[in-house]
Structure formats: C-alpha cells, structure tokens
Enzyme design. Structure first.
Site: not given
Ligand code: AMP
Length: 108
Positions: A30-31, A98-100
């Site tokens: 995650d970024i 997606h799963l965190h």
């Molecule tokens: P959600 O709020 O569950 O949709 O989580 C989306 C996640 O994607 C967030 O934690 C962001 O930090 C992450 N994210 C968004 N763009 C990118 C990217 N280009 N590369 C890696 N993680 C990302």
C-alpha cells in the site's frame, strides 16, 4: 468501463511493489501504509466491491483468503488483520475489490 487504479497496476501501466502474484491475484504494498506491513490483496478479475460479489465468485473469494494467508506466511507474520472496506460510505476509495493485509507495528 473506466479503468480503476488497480486494473492499471495489474496491467503494468502503473508501477507497484509486488509481494506475490499468481494467475488470479496480486499482492502489492500500500502506498500509504497504516502498519509496518500493509499489503493489498487484489483479484485480477474486476469486481467493484464485496457488495457486487456473485455466487459464481465463491471459489475466487475463498482463493483470495488463501492467497492472503500465503502472503502472511511470506512476511512471517505471527498475527495480522484482514480488512475490507465496502462502498464509498464504508471507506472504500478504490472501486476494485481488495483485502488489506496489516501486520507488525500499527501506525496512528
Ligand atoms: P480502500 O480505501 O479500501 O479502497 O483502500 C485503497 C487503498 O489503496 C488505500 O489504502 C491507498 O493507500 C491504496 N492505494 C491507492 N493507490 C495506490 C497505488 N497506486 N499503489 C498502492 N496502493 C494504492
């Protein structure tokens, strides 16, 4: 359908740090990490959210959990959290299921 950021990552159009990948899933860092280890487990099939999962996705959803388990093993995590945000009002920013996977020290 407009491409979301995860479709672009899967296609290789946007760079990412990949932990592991198979035919159906990719795990990326995650970024904006909320923990020492924060990865996103993303199915290559575009499904917008948990709310859009259909009966035909049962196997894929089970495989997603097993893939997350493998990632946790790769990271040598003794314990971890799996978290899913569902819909804008549920805190979901990226409209691609997606799963965190969160482990190690958690950030405030
Ligand atoms: P959600 O709020 O569950 O949709 O989580 C989306 C996640 O994607 C967030 O934690 C962001 O930090 C992450 N994210 C968004 N763009 C990118 C990217 N280009 N590369 C890696 N993680 C990302």
């Amino acid at each position: 359908m407009e491409k979301d950021v995860f479709c672009s990552i899967i296609a290789g159009d946007i760079p990412s740090t990949r932990l592991q990948e198979d035919n159906s899933f990719v795990a990326i860092k995650d970024i904006h990490p909320k923990a020492q280890h924060h990865y996103l487990i993303i199915p290559k099939k575009h499904i917008e959210s948990i709310d859009d999962v259909e009966n035909s996705d049962r196997d894929l959803m089970g495989d997603m959990v097993l893939f997350a388990q493998q990632c946790a093993k790769t990271l040598n995590l003794e314990g971890y959290k799996l978290l899913v945000n569902v819909g804008e009002k549920g805190g979901q920013e990226v409209p691609h299921i997606h799963l965190h996977l969160l482990g190690g020290e958690f950030y405030r």
